[in-house]
Structure formats: structure tokens, C-alpha cells
Design a protein around this motif. Structure first.
Motif, PDB file in Angstrom:
ATOM      1  N   PHE A   1      31.767  16.602 -41.816  1.00  4.99           N
ATOM      2  CA  PHE A   1      30.493  16.346 -41.554  1.00  4.99           C
ATOM      3  C   PHE A   1      28.722  17.555 -41.135  1.00  4.99           C
ATOM      4  O   PHE A   1      29.458  18.294 -40.614  1.00  4.99           O
ATOM      5  N   LYS A   2      27.737  17.379 -41.840  1.00  5.43           N
ATOM      6  CA  LYS A   2      27.195  18.244 -41.704  1.00  5.43           C
ATOM      7  C   LYS A   2      26.330  17.518 -40.164  1.00  5.43           C
ATOM      8  O   LYS A   2      25.592  16.925 -40.195  1.00  5.43           O
ATOM      9  N   GLU A   3      26.612  18.765 -39.745  1.00  6.02           N
ATOM     10  CA  GLU A   3      25.526  18.089 -37.924  1.00  6.02           C
ATOM     11  C   GLU A   3      24.271  18.895 -38.007  1.00  6.02           C
ATOM     12  O   GLU A   3      23.500  17.889 -37.197  1.00  6.02           O
ATOM     13  N   SER A   4      24.083  20.052 -38.664  1.00  7.68           N
ATOM     14  CA  SER A   4      22.612  19.882 -38.818  1.00  7.68           C
ATOM     15  C   SER A   4      21.790  19.919 -40.013  1.00  7.68           C
ATOM     16  O   SER A   4      22.525  18.733 -40.709  1.00  7.68           O
ATOM     17  N   GLY A   5      20.043  19.436 -39.944  1.00 12.10           N
ATOM     18  CA  GLY A   5      19.552  18.487 -40.547  1.00 12.10           C
ATOM     19  C   GLY A   5      19.777  18.673 -41.737  1.00 12.10           C
ATOM     20  O   GLY A   5      20.097  19.884 -42.706  1.00 12.10           O
ATOM     21  N   THR A   6      19.483  17.514 -42.770  1.00 15.35           N
ATOM     22  CA  THR A   6      19.686  17.459 -44.893  1.00 15.35           C
ATOM     23  C   THR A   6      18.841  16.488 -44.919  1.00 15.35           C
ATOM     24  O   THR A   6      18.315  15.472 -44.383  1.00 15.35           O
ATOM     25  N   PHE A   7      18.549  16.098 -46.566  1.00 15.18           N
ATOM     26  CA  PHE A   7      17.656  15.643 -46.787  1.00 15.18           C
ATOM     27  C   PHE A   7      18.636  13.972 -46.919  1.00 15.18           C
ATOM     28  O   PHE A   7      16.996  13.430 -46.752  1.00 15.18           O
ATOM     29  N   LEU A   8      19.462  13.637 -46.801  1.00 16.05           N
ATOM     30  CA  LEU A   8      20.017  12.696 -46.742  1.00 16.05           C
ATOM     31  C   LEU A   8      19.392  11.618 -45.918  1.00 16.05           C
ATOM     32  O   LEU A   8      18.706  10.804 -45.899  1.00 16.05           O
ATOM     33  N   LYS A   9      20.006  12.763 -44.512  1.00 11.49           N
ATOM     34  CA  LYS A   9      19.697  11.984 -42.953  1.00 11.49           C
ATOM     35  C   LYS A   9      18.059  11.553 -43.014  1.00 11.49           C
ATOM     36  O   LYS A   9      17.435  10.823 -41.911  1.00 11.49           O
ATOM     37  N   MET A  10      17.053  12.465 -43.176  1.00 13.04           N
ATOM     38  CA  MET A  10      15.927  12.281 -43.478  1.00 13.04           C
ATOM     39  C   MET A  10      15.781  10.796 -44.559  1.00 13.04           C
ATOM     40  O   MET A  10      14.376  10.673 -43.432  1.00 13.04           O
ATOM     41  N   ILE A  11      16.349  10.290 -45.555  1.00 10.47           N
ATOM     42  CA  ILE A  11      15.647   8.928 -45.755  1.00 10.47           C
ATOM     43  C   ILE A  11      15.694   8.451 -44.870  1.00 10.47           C
ATOM     44  O   ILE A  11      15.232   7.123 -44.766  1.00 10.47           O
ATOM     45  N   ALA A  12      16.577   8.485 -43.955  1.00  8.55           N
ATOM     46  CA  ALA A  12      16.825   7.557 -42.676  1.00  8.55           C
ATOM     47  C   ALA A  12      16.180   7.258 -41.647  1.00  8.55           C
ATOM     48  O   ALA A  12      15.762   6.633 -41.704  1.00  8.55           O
ATOM     49  N   PHE A  13      15.237   8.753 -41.710  1.00  9.12           N
ATOM     50  CA  PHE A  13      14.593   9.095 -39.990  1.00  9.12           C
ATOM     51  C   PHE A  13      13.608   8.069 -41.178  1.00  9.12           C
ATOM     52  O   PHE A  13      12.817   8.003 -40.246  1.00  9.12           O
ATOM     53  N   LEU A  14      13.125   7.996 -42.540  1.00  8.06           N
ATOM     54  CA  LEU A  14      11.901   7.367 -42.434  1.00  8.06           C
ATOM     55  C   LEU A  14      11.655   6.061 -41.528  1.00  8.06           C
ATOM     56  O   LEU A  14      11.092   5.667 -41.323  1.00  8.06           O
ATOM     57  N   ILE A  15      12.765   5.413 -41.858  1.00 14.36           N
ATOM     58  CA  ILE A  15      12.540   3.591 -41.604  1.00 14.36           C
ATOM     59  C   ILE A  15      12.539   4.281 -40.322  1.00 14.36           C
ATOM     60  O   ILE A  15      11.850   3.039 -39.604  1.00 14.36           O
ATOM     61  N   TYR A  16      13.231   4.964 -39.032  1.00  6.34           N
ATOM     62  CA  TYR A  16      12.597   4.968 -37.882  1.00  6.34           C
ATOM     63  C   TYR A  16      11.236   5.741 -37.654  1.00  6.34           C
ATOM     64  O   TYR A  16      10.841   4.969 -36.768  1.00  6.34           O
ATOM     65  N   LEU A  17      10.641   6.209 -38.480  1.00  7.65           N
ATOM     66  CA  LEU A  17       8.666   6.741 -37.699  1.00  7.65           C
ATOM     67  C   LEU A  17       8.163   5.600 -38.087  1.00  7.65           C
ATOM     68  O   LEU A  17       7.167   5.629 -38.268  1.00  7.65           O
ATOM     69  N   LYS A  18       8.656   5.195 -39.034  1.00  2.63           N
ATOM     70  CA  LYS A  18       7.307   3.265 -39.286  1.00  2.63           C
ATOM     71  C   LYS A  18       8.064   2.464 -38.446  1.00  2.63           C
ATOM     72  O   LYS A  18       6.717   1.857 -37.954  1.00  2.63           O
ATOM     73  N   HIS A  19       8.025   2.450 -37.018  1.00  2.78           N
ATOM     74  CA  HIS A  19       7.903   2.058 -36.002  1.00  2.78           C
ATOM     75  C   HIS A  19       6.426   2.667 -34.917  1.00  2.78           C
ATOM     76  O   HIS A  19       6.299   2.240 -34.287  1.00  2.78           O
ATOM     77  N   PHE A  20       6.495   4.118 -35.589  1.00  2.00           N
ATOM     78  CA  PHE A  20       5.366   4.507 -35.382  1.00  2.00           C
ATOM     79  C   PHE A  20       3.744   4.122 -36.491  1.00  2.00           C
ATOM     80  O   PHE A  20       2.736   5.151 -35.552  1.00  2.00           O
ATOM     81  N   ASN A  21       4.174   3.617 -37.142  1.00  3.01           N
ATOM     82  CA  ASN A  21       3.424   3.653 -37.796  1.00  3.01           C
ATOM     83  C   ASN A  21       2.623   4.805 -38.947  1.00  3.01           C
ATOM     84  O   ASN A  21       1.657   5.497 -39.157  1.00  3.01           O
TER      85      ASN A  21
ATOM     86  N   GLU B   1      10.918  10.791 -53.505  1.00  6.87           N
ATOM     87  CA  GLU B   1      10.749   8.946 -53.877  1.00  6.87           C
ATOM     88  C   GLU B   1      10.548   7.782 -52.406  1.00  6.87           C
ATOM     89  O   GLU B   1       9.864   6.807 -52.639  1.00  6.87           O
ATOM     90  N   ALA B   2      12.162   7.802 -51.432  1.00  9.54           N
ATOM     91  CA  ALA B   2      12.058   7.126 -50.367  1.00  9.54           C
ATOM     92  C   ALA B   2      10.401   7.064 -49.656  1.00  9.54           C
ATOM     93  O   ALA B   2      10.249   5.731 -49.199  1.00  9.54           O
ATOM     94  N   ALA B   3      10.391   7.358 -49.220  1.00  9.14           N
ATOM     95  CA  ALA B   3       8.874   8.044 -48.225  1.00  9.14           C
ATOM     96  C   ALA B   3       8.667   7.262 -49.235  1.00  9.14           C
ATOM     97  O   ALA B   3       7.072   6.080 -48.724  1.00  9.14           O
ATOM     98  N   HIS B   4       7.339   7.691 -50.852  1.00  4.13           N
ATOM     99  CA  HIS B   4       6.276   7.134 -51.922  1.00  4.13           C
ATOM    100  C   HIS B   4       6.673   5.169 -51.357  1.00  4.13           C
ATOM    101  O   HIS B   4       5.958   4.878 -51.378  1.00  4.13           O
ATOM    102  N   ILE B   5       8.226   5.215 -51.831  1.00  3.16           N
ATOM    103  CA  ILE B   5       7.925   4.015 -51.496  1.00  3.16           C
ATOM    104  C   ILE B   5       7.594   3.063 -49.785  1.00  3.16           C
ATOM    105  O   ILE B   5       7.044   1.958 -50.039  1.00  3.16           O
ATOM    106  N   LEU B   6       7.499   3.723 -48.938  1.00  6.99           N
ATOM    107  CA  LEU B   6       8.114   3.138 -47.520  1.00  6.99           C
ATOM    108  C   LEU B   6       6.019   3.202 -47.586  1.00  6.99           C
ATOM    109  O   LEU B   6       5.332   3.088 -46.682  1.00  6.99           O
ATOM    110  N   GLY B   7       5.345   4.111 -48.289  1.00  9.33           N
ATOM    111  CA  GLY B   7       4.064   3.944 -48.434  1.00  9.33           C
ATOM    112  C   GLY B   7       4.246   5.747 -47.249  1.00  9.33           C
ATOM    113  O   GLY B   7       2.858   5.293 -46.375  1.00  9.33           O
ATOM    114  N   ILE B   8       4.866   6.583 -46.884  1.00  7.84           N
ATOM    115  CA  ILE B   8       4.604   7.677 -46.646  1.00  7.84           C
ATOM    116  C   ILE B   8       4.353   8.443 -47.944  1.00  7.84           C
ATOM    117  O   ILE B   8       4.694   8.720 -47.833  1.00  7.84           O
ATOM    118  N   ARG B   9       3.276   9.618 -47.577  1.00  9.76           N
ATOM    119  CA  ARG B   9       3.361  10.755 -48.039  1.00  9.76           C
ATOM    120  C   ARG B   9       3.900  11.933 -47.197  1.00  9.76           C
ATOM    121  O   ARG B   9       4.082  11.333 -46.201  1.00  9.76           O
TER     122      ARG B   9
END
Length: 666
Positions: free
Chosen positions: A115-135, A191-199
Motif C-alpha cells: 500500500f502507498k502510505e504517502s498521498g496519492t491522487f486516488l486518495k485525494m478523490i476520496a478526500f473530496l467527499i470529506y471536504l464537502k462537510h466544510f462547504n 473530473e471528480a472535483a468538478h462533478i462535486l462542484g469543487i474547483r
């Protein structure tokens, strides 16, 4: 690309729950994840493919038909001036989503389970949902381009030591995604960010490069060179009869007549292609690191960077070097140097916006100004911060901004202007936002009061309303941080012309800074207990994992609620009538402002005295400037909401460092 990712992840689900993730990453999202995890103590384990499949599947379910999410959101929607509504989360992805996924022992970049324990773009995709909690609607990422490991300051290279600005850092590839490459994974993230309205906003560095930049192979003359033998003593010259300052025109004679400066100028030599063209042709075809080969064959090296401030005490920037923006020397310096002086770096060369040459390195300028358009066309990014743009030649800065704006007129540019008084200048240069210095003001009462009461409301363009940045101390680690971690974001996130900014880790109460660049000392990196795995580590130069398993629950909940209120009353802030709050007395400790629409309003008040309480009266009619009927008065203190007595005169008491959002006639 995101649909391809969904199909792949679904095909790899095995049911093996051996991938640890922080609880907060799935916080309050049971409708997305269901019961796919197992809890073991403070750790959650999932099948990684099932976890990421659930994320990507959910995001794909939010897409609208016939919309191309690989374009910027502005090019999709046509929305104007979106930057005024930005709520920004700042991230260094390799840190933000780093985690010990095996769930035991210490962090490893890639662990024993693969497993890649440092940050990856795949994990950032999952993190987008977390960010929505803060608008959050804007994800700002520090440089993600390929960086160098040469002359590194820690265990890994700095993201600002850019080796190739047109290549993404391969370390952001996730080994879970066999058959995908890092560019495809970043495309999926945007693409994922844009779908969720995140620039998506990226950081670009136009005036420096890593000292072994890929550009050297074809363009060694775009760099400065010194003898390797001079490297150990290379540093900016001290000018004894000048203070610590950015040079002015009248300082140039003093600088160039200085003995240390004359010694400094002698250190520089021609580029390797000029020294021996035939040997250079052989060297540039050699295998291995281009700079290492140049050092071996020519005995020369690119010099480290340093500040454009005279007598700056900070050490040289050993991992980066300056690009040669002019093929001649500054026009103002020519009377003081010999005609055969080799290309050199000095304070005025660095500050080329103020001291330009006459022979523009136009080929390099075209290359630099085409970098952002490359990311726009290939990935559909929405904005950029320009590192030290104010030090660039005016024409080059215009080229960078105009080319990007031609692709997307609503593309957001953030200027690295730390002085609020440069807001008009930045606006005239084509920037939409300035960084500002709120991170400095929040730790100093008088500066904070001035920012709230005088400066912010008069700005020509918005500023990044931050209480900490990647370069500063953490707000929680400041003196009185136990109070400032609440008070400062409260005042900043409602402030006129402020764009709320969360620095990665701020929302969980992180105390270790990411870098020591601003308002800090070398001791700033020793904040953590000595037995902490990441004691003394700085995320700019070392692998670092945020303390997800011991997060500050009160800060997390507070910021989540604060940004809920910020979003709820956004229309008041953007189009309401601004008024200062009328108190029965004012002593410079009650920071205050309000916004009104007819007889409805919100009042923002904070007690900047961190030692003593304040009792006071608010006169609503005098605040608004007219008689209004009071139908309801509601107060939110950061943790609870309750109604006050309906009256034109509100009597309140705020304890040291406390604050109140007062809502009139909701």
C-alpha cells in the motif's frame, strides 16, 4: 476517466479488509459507504478497492448527462466572478492523505502490504467527499509537478524544487491502480472535483527550478553557473552600510562598489555549452542525472537561490536555482560591471520586475507562459497561484495571465502579495485574489483590529482569509492558541473581501508547521513531543502524516459549523450593506462588523482581549442607521445557538477570546 476507474475498482473487490483509513474520511457518510468497514480500536479497516469503488461510484452518480467535466467549471457553467464565493482548502497532497494503511508499526512510503502510505491522487478523490462537510468549493494544491531529490533538505525533495513543470510527480500514482498512470489519475481527480462542484487551483513557480532541472539538457544557457569549488562558500553578499531591505535604485551604486559583491560576481562562469561546445554535445547525451554529469565533466554547478532582500539572514535555498529571465544583466547595473562579466545572480537580478534587463529571454518566457495553458487544456484546472509573481518582469507576468485568461476568462489568479496595500496593483495586473497577511495579523491584537476595522472593507479584490498557511506556524500552536484556534477563523471567515481558507490539518488541530518560511524560527519544528514519530519533521521536506487518530474534536466540529453559517449567510456578506457595530463604548478590543438587507442583518463580534472579559451594549438602530422593528435576535457562540430578548439594545458579555454571531430578524 472516472467511469473507467469505477469499473476497474469494482472488478478488484476481494472482501479483504486490510487497509486502514482514518474514521474522519468516512465521517457521517454512511449513505455512501454503508457497512463496508471493520473497527479495531481507533482504526477502521476496509477492502481498499471496495472503499474507493464506493467513493467513485457515488461521485459518478452525481454527474449530469452530456457535461464534459474535464473542462473548467467556468467553461462548463459560464459562471462569472466565482472566486468571490470561494471557500478554499489548501493541500499538499502527499501529506494531506498520507496514512499508515497497514495499521501497525511506523509510516512507510510504500508498506509491506504494497500500500502507498504517502498521498496519492486516488486518495485525494476520496478526500473530496470529506471536504464537502466544510462547504469547500475550491481545492488549492501546492506544486504537484515532478520534483527533484538532489540537494534535498530532508528525507524527500521539496515540492517547490520543480524538475519538470510539465510532468506530474510519479509518486502520486497509487499502486492499487494497475494499468493507470499518474496523468490519468489526476484527470480523474479533477473530473471528480468538478462533478462535486469543487474547483481545482494549482501552484506554479515561474522564476525558479530545481538545480538539476530537465530544461538544462536542451537549454543550459537558461541557467546561471558557478565553479563547484566555489559552492561551499556561496551565499548572498553582506552590504554593511545598508539595512535589511529590498534594493532601491539609489542602492545600486552602494551594492556594486561593495567588496563582497565584487568577489561574488567573480564566482560565475559561462554555461557548459559555451565553455566547450563539443564536450557539451557528448555530456548532454550521457545517461544519468544531467547536473551530476556536468559537475563531473565541467566542474561547474547551478548555484542555490537566495532572497532578493539585502542582508537577509535566512540560509541559501539549496534545492532551487533561478532561471535566467534576461540574457543580459540589469540595465541599471551595467555602469558598475565589466563588459565581459559572466551571467550572475544578485538582488537586482532576482527582482527583475524592478530592475529589468534589455535582452528578454523570450524563448524561455514563451515556455513559462505556456505551462498553465497546458494544464488547462489537458486537465481543465480552474485557477493558479503564481509564486513570487511580483518579482517577474511585467511583460512575462502579462503573458502568463493573458494566455490563461484567453482559454478561460474566469480563470482565477492568486497573487503572492503579502502586503494588503498592493491589492490595487495586483488587480491592475490581472489577478483576482491576493494572499494577504491575515495569518500574521491574527496573532497580534492591534494588527487584527486594524485588519477587521480598516483594511479589509476597503480592498479592491478579495484576499485569502487564512489563520495559518503552509509557511507559517499553526494557529493552535500560537501563544493563546487554545482561544485563537476558534476566535481567529470566526473573524476571518465572515470578514469583508475575505475568502475562507482551511490549511490542511488546521481542521483537526494539527500543531506541527509544514515549513518555517514565515513568522517562525528554527525551533518551530520542535512543537511535537520528542517521542512523536514525526518530531522535527516538516512536510515540505519530509514524509509527514497528520494526526488523524488524535484529532481535536472541538476544532473539527467548530469549523464544520462555522462554514455552514458562512455558507448560509453568504448573500449578506457578498451583497449586503456593510456597517460597523455601534457599541455604548469602544476600547479597541471589540472587533466588529455587520451586514444588512433591509431590517435583516448579521453581526460579527469578537473579544480580542485574550485575558479579560468585556461587557457592552449594542445599539441596533444606530448600527443600521435607521429605526427597525426587532422580531427576533439569535446568537451563535461557536458551539450553541439560542435566542436573545427582542430589543434594540442588546446587552452582552464576552469572556476573554470569545465571540458571537448575532442574527437579526431571520
Amino acid at each position: 476517466m472516472l467511469k473507467d476507474l469505477e469499473k476497474y475498482l469494482k472488478s478488484k473487490i476481494s472482501g479483504h479488509k486490510n487497509y486502514a483509513i482514518p474514521k474522519l474520511w468516512i465521517h457521517s457518510n454512511k449513505e455512501i459507504f454503508g457497512n463496508i468497514f471493520e473497527e479495531k480500536g481507533n482504526t477502521i479497516f476496509v477492502d481498499p478497492y471496495e472503499f474507493f469503488y464506493k467513493v467513485v461510484s457515488y461521485i459518478n452518480s452525481q454527474r449530469k448527462e452530456k457535461v464534459n467535466y474535464s473542462k473548467s467549471i467556468s467553461n462548463i457553467t459560464g459562471e462569472k466572478d466565482w472566486h468571490k464565493k470561494a471557500i478554499i482548502y489548501g493541500s499538499l497532497p502527499r501529506m494531506t492523505v498520507a496514512y499508515n494503511h497497514k495499521g501497525f508499526a511506523n509510516f512507510e512510503e510504500t508498506d509491506i502490504l504494497g500500500f502507498k502510505e504517502s498521498g496519492t491522487f486516488l486518495k485525494m478523490i476520496a478526500f473530496l467527499i470529506y471536504l464537502k462537510h466544510f462547504n469547500v468549493n475550491t481545492l488549492y494544491m501546492l506544486p504537484i509537478s515532478q520534483s527533484s531529490n538532489l540537494f534535498k533538505k530532508g528525507s524527500i525533495g521539496s515540492p517547490y524544487a520543480v524538475k519538470n513543470p510539465l510532468k506530474l510527480d510519479e509518486n502520486y500514482h497509487d499502486p492499487l491502480l494497475e494499468g493507470f498512470n499518474v496523468e490519468e489519475e489526476f484527470q480523474a481527480l479533477v473530473e471528480a472535483a468538478h462533478i462535486l462542484g469543487i474547483r481545482v487551483v494549482l501552484d506554479f513557480i515561474p522564476r525558479t527550478a530545481s538545480r538539476d532541472s530537465d530544461l538544462i539538457r536542451e537549454h543550459p544557457d537558461w541557467f546561471y553557473w558557478i565553479k563547484v569549488d566555489e559552492l561551499s562558500e556561496y551565499k548572498p553578499p553582506i552590504i554593511d552600510n545598508l539595512p535589511f531591505k529590498i534594493p532601491d535604485a539609489e542602492d545600486i551604486p552602494v551594492i556594486y562598489r561593495n567588496t563582497e559583491v565584487r568577489k561574488h560576481l567573480k564566482k560565475f562562469v559561462d554555461s557548459p555549452d559555451k565553455i566547450d561546445p563539443k564536450k557539451w554535445e557528448k555530456v548532454k547525451k550521457m545517461e544519468g542525472n544531467i547536473l551530476v554529469n556536468i559537475i563531473k565533466e565541467f566542474g561547474i554547478v547551478t548555484p542555490p537561490g537566495f532572497s532578493d532582500w539585502i542582508n537577509d539572514t535566512q540560509p541559501t535555498w539549496d534545492d532551487v536555482t533561478f532561471l535566467r529571465l534576461y540574457l543580459d544583466n540589469p540595465k541599471i547595473a551595467k555602469p558598475y560591471i565589466s563588459p565581459d562579466q559572466k551571467p550572475y545572480i544578485l538582488f537586482d537580478v532576482i527582482k527583475s520586475s524592478k530592475f529589468p534587463g534589455e535582452d528578454e529571454n523570450i524563448e524561455l518566457w514563451e515556455y513559462i507562459s505556456d505551462i498553465i495553458p497546458y494544464y488547462q487544456k489537458k486537465f481543465g484546472i480552474d485557477g493558479a497561484r503564481i509564486d513570487m509573481g511580483h518579482a517577474l518582469p511585467k511583460k512575462l507576468q502579462e503573458m502568463i495571465i493573458s494566455k490563461a485568461k484567453n482559454n478561460d476568462p474566469e480563470f482565477m489568479f492568486i497573487a503572492e502579495e503579502l502586503e494588503m496595500k498592493n491589492d490595487k496593483k495586483a488587480m491592475e495586473e490581472g489577478y483576482n485574489v491576493i494572499l494577504g497577511n491575515s495569518w500574521y495579523s491574527v496573532a497580534r491584537r492591534e494588527e487584527m483590529y486594524k485588519l477587521v476595522e480598516e483594511t479589509s472593507v476597503n480592498l479592491k479584490i478579495p484576499f485569502v482569509a487564512s489563520v495559518e498557511t503552509p509557511d507559517t506556524p499553526r494557529i493552535k500552536a500560537r501563544e493563546f492558541g487554545d482561544k485563537l484556534k476558534f476566535l481567529s477563523p470566526f473573524l476571518m471567515y465572515f470578514i469583508p473581501n475575505g475568502l475562507p481558507y482551511i490549511n490542511s490539518g488546521q481542521e483537526i488541530g494539527e500543531i506541527q508547521p509544514m515549513n518555517l518560511g514565515l513568522d517562525n524560527t528554527i525551533w518551530g519544528k520542535t512543537i511535537l513531543p520528542p517521542d512523536d514519530e514525526f518530531y522535527g519533521k516538516l512536510a515540505f521536506f519530509d514524509h509527514y502524516v497528520l494526526h488523524w487518530n488524535s484529532y481535536d474534536e472541538k476544532v473539527f466540529s467548530f469549523l464544520k459549523n462555522l462554514l455552514f453559517y458562512r455558507k448560509k449567510y453568504e448573500d449578506f456578506i457578498l451583497s449586503g450593506e456593510f456597517k460597523y457595530v455601534y457599541f455604548n463604548y469602544q476600547d479597541g478590543f471589540l472587533a466588529n462588523y455587520s451586514y444588512w438587507k433591509d431590517d435583516k442583518g448579521i453581526l460579527v463580534i469578537g473579544n480580542l482581549d485574550l485575558s479579560w472579559e468585556r461587557e457592552f451594549e449594542i445599539h441596533l438602530d444606530k448600527t443600521v442607521g435607521k429605526q427597525i422593528e426587532i422580531k427576533s435576535v439569535k446568537l451563535w457562540n461557536g458551539f450553541e445557538e439560542y435566542f436573545l430578548e427582542k430589543s434594540n439594545i442588546l446587552r452582552l458579555k464576552l469572556n476573554a477570546g470569545d465571540f458571537a454571531l448575532i442574527i437579526i430578524n431571520e
